[in-house]
Design a protein around this motif. Structure first.
Motif, PDB file in Angstrom:
ATOM      1  N   ALA A  93      43.355  49.655  62.128  1.00 50.59           N
ATOM      2  CA  ALA A  93      43.249  50.482  60.828  1.00 50.59           C
ATOM      3  C   ALA A  93      44.016  50.333  59.834  1.00 50.59           C
ATOM      4  O   ALA A  93      45.527  49.958  60.466  1.00 50.59           O
ATOM      5  CB  ALA A  93      42.390  51.389  61.688  1.00 50.59           C
ATOM      6  N   TYR A 110      39.436  57.239  52.906  1.00 51.68           N
ATOM      7  CA  TYR A 110      38.838  56.486  53.224  1.00 51.68           C
ATOM      8  C   TYR A 110      37.784  55.523  53.186  1.00 51.68           C
ATOM      9  O   TYR A 110      37.816  55.381  52.055  1.00 51.68           O
ATOM     10  CB  TYR A 110      37.493  57.596  54.533  1.00 51.68           C
ATOM     11  CG  TYR A 110      37.174  56.516  55.322  1.00 51.68           C
ATOM     12  CD1 TYR A 110      37.359  56.530  56.640  1.00 51.68           C
ATOM     13  CD2 TYR A 110      35.440  55.668  54.951  1.00 51.68           C
ATOM     14  CE1 TYR A 110      36.692  55.150  57.417  1.00 51.68           C
ATOM     15  CE2 TYR A 110      34.527  54.740  56.113  1.00 51.68           C
ATOM     16  CZ  TYR A 110      35.350  54.666  57.395  1.00 51.68           C
ATOM     17  OH  TYR A 110      34.747  53.955  57.481  1.00 51.68           O
ATOM     18  N   HIS A 112      36.953  51.044  53.826  1.00 54.80           N
ATOM     19  CA  HIS A 112      36.304  50.503  55.684  1.00 54.80           C
ATOM     20  C   HIS A 112      36.919  49.047  54.513  1.00 54.80           C
ATOM     21  O   HIS A 112      35.702  48.248  53.789  1.00 54.80           O
ATOM     22  CB  HIS A 112      35.280  50.056  56.546  1.00 54.80           C
ATOM     23  CG  HIS A 112      33.814  50.323  55.910  1.00 54.80           C
ATOM     24  ND1 HIS A 112      33.895  49.255  55.870  1.00 54.80           N
ATOM     25  CD2 HIS A 112      33.055  51.143  55.151  1.00 54.80           C
ATOM     26  CE1 HIS A 112      32.575  48.614  54.596  1.00 54.80           C
ATOM     27  NE2 HIS A 112      32.570  50.419  54.466  1.00 54.80           N
ATOM     28  N   ASP A 114      36.164  45.626  56.628  1.00 56.51           N
ATOM     29  CA  ASP A 114      34.410  45.218  57.459  1.00 56.51           C
ATOM     30  C   ASP A 114      33.657  44.732  56.520  1.00 56.51           C
ATOM     31  O   ASP A 114      33.488  45.675  55.540  1.00 56.51           O
ATOM     32  CB  ASP A 114      34.818  45.791  59.096  1.00 56.51           C
ATOM     33  CG  ASP A 114      33.743  46.736  59.234  1.00 56.51           C
ATOM     34  OD1 ASP A 114      34.346  47.703  58.016  1.00 56.51           O
ATOM     35  OD2 ASP A 114      33.163  46.707  60.139  1.00 56.51           O
ATOM     36  N   GLU A 181      39.725  51.635  58.136  1.00 55.65           N
ATOM     37  CA  GLU A 181      39.402  51.031  58.898  1.00 55.65           C
ATOM     38  C   GLU A 181      38.451  49.641  58.946  1.00 55.65           C
ATOM     39  O   GLU A 181      38.073  49.069  57.811  1.00 55.65           O
ATOM     40  CB  GLU A 181      38.558  51.821  59.507  1.00 55.65           C
ATOM     41  CG  GLU A 181      37.126  52.315  58.981  1.00 55.65           C
ATOM     42  CD  GLU A 181      36.380  52.802  60.070  1.00 55.65           C
ATOM     43  OE1 GLU A 181      36.701  52.053  61.577  1.00 55.65           O
ATOM     44  OE2 GLU A 181      35.044  53.511  60.253  1.00 55.65           O
ATOM     45  N   GLU A 184      33.452  49.671  60.620  1.00 57.46           N
ATOM     46  CA  GLU A 184      32.809  50.435  60.161  1.00 57.46           C
ATOM     47  C   GLU A 184      31.465  49.662  60.297  1.00 57.46           C
ATOM     48  O   GLU A 184      30.042  50.586  60.517  1.00 57.46           O
ATOM     49  CB  GLU A 184      32.932  51.033  58.804  1.00 57.46           C
ATOM     50  CG  GLU A 184      32.045  52.462  57.975  1.00 57.46           C
ATOM     51  CD  GLU A 184      30.329  51.576  57.697  1.00 57.46           C
ATOM     52  OE1 GLU A 184      29.790  52.615  57.527  1.00 57.46           O
ATOM     53  OE2 GLU A 184      30.534  50.292  57.589  1.00 57.46           O
ATOM     54  N   SER A 188      32.229  51.727  64.115  1.00 59.83           N
ATOM     55  CA  SER A 188      33.240  52.900  64.155  1.00 59.83           C
ATOM     56  C   SER A 188      33.308  53.081  65.697  1.00 59.83           C
ATOM     57  O   SER A 188      34.144  54.675  65.745  1.00 59.83           O
ATOM     58  CB  SER A 188      33.728  54.088  63.308  1.00 59.83           C
ATOM     59  OG  SER A 188      32.866  53.899  61.818  1.00 59.83           O
ATOM     60  N   ASP A 211      33.406  55.001  50.835  1.00 57.81           N
ATOM     61  CA  ASP A 211      32.427  54.220  51.138  1.00 57.81           C
ATOM     62  C   ASP A 211      30.720  54.888  50.277  1.00 57.81           C
ATOM     63  O   ASP A 211      31.037  55.884  50.489  1.00 57.81           O
ATOM     64  CB  ASP A 211      32.220  54.154  52.375  1.00 57.81           C
ATOM     65  CG  ASP A 211      31.319  53.012  52.707  1.00 57.81           C
ATOM     66  OD1 ASP A 211      30.738  52.129  52.282  1.00 57.81           O
ATOM     67  OD2 ASP A 211      30.883  53.162  54.145  1.00 57.81           O
TER      68      ASP A 211
END
Length: 501
Positions: A93, A110, A112, A114, A181, A184, A188, A211
């Motif tokens: 992360a 937050y 992500h 990926d 991160e 996700e 996760s 997100d």
């Protein structure tokens, strides 16, 4: 954290009286800076979306690392501090912070980095990791490429908003922490470990998710809840090896036939899931829930036409939105076995497999649902068939939050200003594991503040992100950070008994 900060009555009153002047206006230098740098921000997304950071495929582990390092540099360039990688057993992360807004709340943001796999590749009109953008007039056009909407475009918007503040005003109105991160899209699996190990580092007054999305380009909403999820695999085996269908066909059980029978019987004729114990704990739908669904701007007939569906389908006694938001589901997401190549191979296969996912609602327990499904598999094998149950690495608790919070009030106000129409409060059917993980491990309930659209082809070929939403979302984040500071000041002022005396 801001609720614990002690203000004098006079300071609070003065701060409350200044709130109206703190909201960014169209001629604000930071909004102008954000607008003037649209070409730079386009390049941000094109660069990040070039990286094939597919978390589900081990061969892309180096791409995951490359994306994480790219974000480390981007956070530093934006002016964030203490930027670093938080390592896990797999994908890292990315963390960064700016904590110099004395007395203001701390917001944990937050996102992500990926993305999903790209198959079927032949359906893409452009290579998925050669992203493109076309700006057509004011705010028109789209980015195209895997991850441009989910979630690389989304996570870049708050970074760019923070950068605009730090470059235009050398300060942010609130303290911010970023946690980006790389897992996700596979549920996760290591996020809980990160949250526990770095609980003090990640402590905050509220959390926002980059997100997510909006209802459409003209209508915004605040999501109050998401469904949870689990997934598993069922393998049917009937013989020790593939057999010649002319020699053995008709005399041994075919595992594809057996698996198809098993799958068909997972639902009752009324559309409910025919598994004992599956509905244990399911929360009753409230009058407020039904009112939210009824008020939501939804044209069922038009949507079915756009999807190429012959009509709505599902559990009897519920509307389409109630089925999606408020009821649990069981879906076969993949089924395969035997010969799958071109032409024909005349065999009775030895094995067939189905992949199944379930979406869960409050107050279903994922472990309990997994247990009753495993028991169902063990006790409902078709004749002459061995069924094997294997849990898959996708697990998330359902999530629900109150309407009246500082972050929700701020989000609703900003979205109404940006979209020019009333904001709907509603639930969603999709699953983002971090929501419940933040609530259970950090004690904060995140708010979705994303700007993707239902038409973005997320998880499908030709994923796109509208230029208008990329630009609008960036400005919305700028306004949101200030509005959180305003709402916090107003809350503190109203809580102080002598503030207006």
């Amino acid at each position: 954290m801001w609720p614990a900060v002690t203000f004098t009555s006079i300071a609070i009153a003065l701060l409350g009286s200044l709130v109206i002047y703190l909201r960014p206006t169209s001629d604000d230098p930071l909004l102008k800076l954000a607008s003037d740098n649209s070409h730079k921000y386009d390049n941000d997304l094109l660069e990040l979306a070039k990286i094939a950071s597919i978390s589900s495929l081990p061969e892309h582990s180096t791409d995951i690392e490359e994306a994480a390092k790219w974000l480390v540099k981007r956070l530093r360039d934006a002016g964030l501090e203490d930027v670093k990688l938080l390592h896990t057993k797999a994908q890292p992360a990315v963390y960064g912070q700016w904590l110099h807004a004395s007395g203001a709340p701390t917001v944990l943001i937050y996102g992500h980095y990926d993305v999903q796999p790209v198959d079927p590749l032949e359906l893409w009109t452009t290579p998925p990791f050669e992203p493109t953008v076309q700006r057509e007039g004011k705010g028109q056009g789209s980015f195209t490429g895997r991850g441009v909407s989910d979630d690389k475009g989304g996570l870049l918007q708050p970074i760019q908003a923070a950068e605009a503040y730090l470059k235009a005003k050398n300060a942010l109105p609130v303290n911010v922490k970023f946690l980006l991160e790389g897992q996700e899209e596979i549920g996760s699996p290591n996020l809980a470990e990160i949250l526990e190990e770095h609980k003090d580092l990640l402590s905050a007054d509220m959390a926002l998710s980059a997100d997510g999305g909006q209802i459409n380009e003209k209508q915004a909403g605040v999501v109050l809840g998401l469904r949870g999820g689990i997934a598993f695999e069922v393998e049917a085996q009937t013989v020790g090896q593939d057999l010649h269908s002319g020699l053995k066909g008709g005399s041994v059980q075919n595992p594809i036939h057996a698996l198809a029978q098993f799958v068909a019987e997972l639902h009752a004729p009324n559309g409910s899931v025919a598994v004992d114990g599956f509905y244990k704990g399911v929360r009753e739908i409230t009058a407020e829930d039904r009112a939210d669904a009824a008020a939501f701007p939804f044209d069922e007939e038009a949507e079915m036409q756009s999807l190429g569906a012959l009509g709505p389908h599902g559990e009897e006694g519920f509307t389409t939105l109630e089925r999606r938001w408020l009821r649990p589901t069981l879906e076969v997401v993949g089924i395969y076995g035997g010969f799958l190549g071109a032409g024909i191979k005349t065999i009775v296969p030895a094995r067939a497999t189905a992949k199944i996912s379930c979406r869960l609602v409050p107050d279903q327990d994922p472990d309990n649902v997994m247990s009753v499904l495993m028991r169902h598999v063990e006790t409902h094998a078709p004749p002459q068939t061995r069924l094997t149950f294997t849990p898959l690495p996708f697990r998330a608790n359902p999530y629900i939050m109150p309407r009246d919070t500082v972050a929700n009030r701020a989000a609703a106000k900003v979205l109404q200003e940006m979209f020019g129409s009333p904001v709907f409060f509603y639930r969603e059917g999709w699953t983002i594991p971090f929501f419940d993980l933040f609530a259970s491990h950090l004690g904060i309930q995140p708010v979705s503040f994303g700007f993707g659209l239902p038409t973005d082809n997320v998880h499908s070929p030709n994923e796109r992100f509208r230029v208008s939403m990329y630009d609008k979302g960036r400005e919305a984040w700028i306004r949101m950070l200030q509005e959180i500071a305003n709402q916090a000041a107003e809350t503190a002022s109203s809580a102080e008994p002598n503030a207006t005396q």
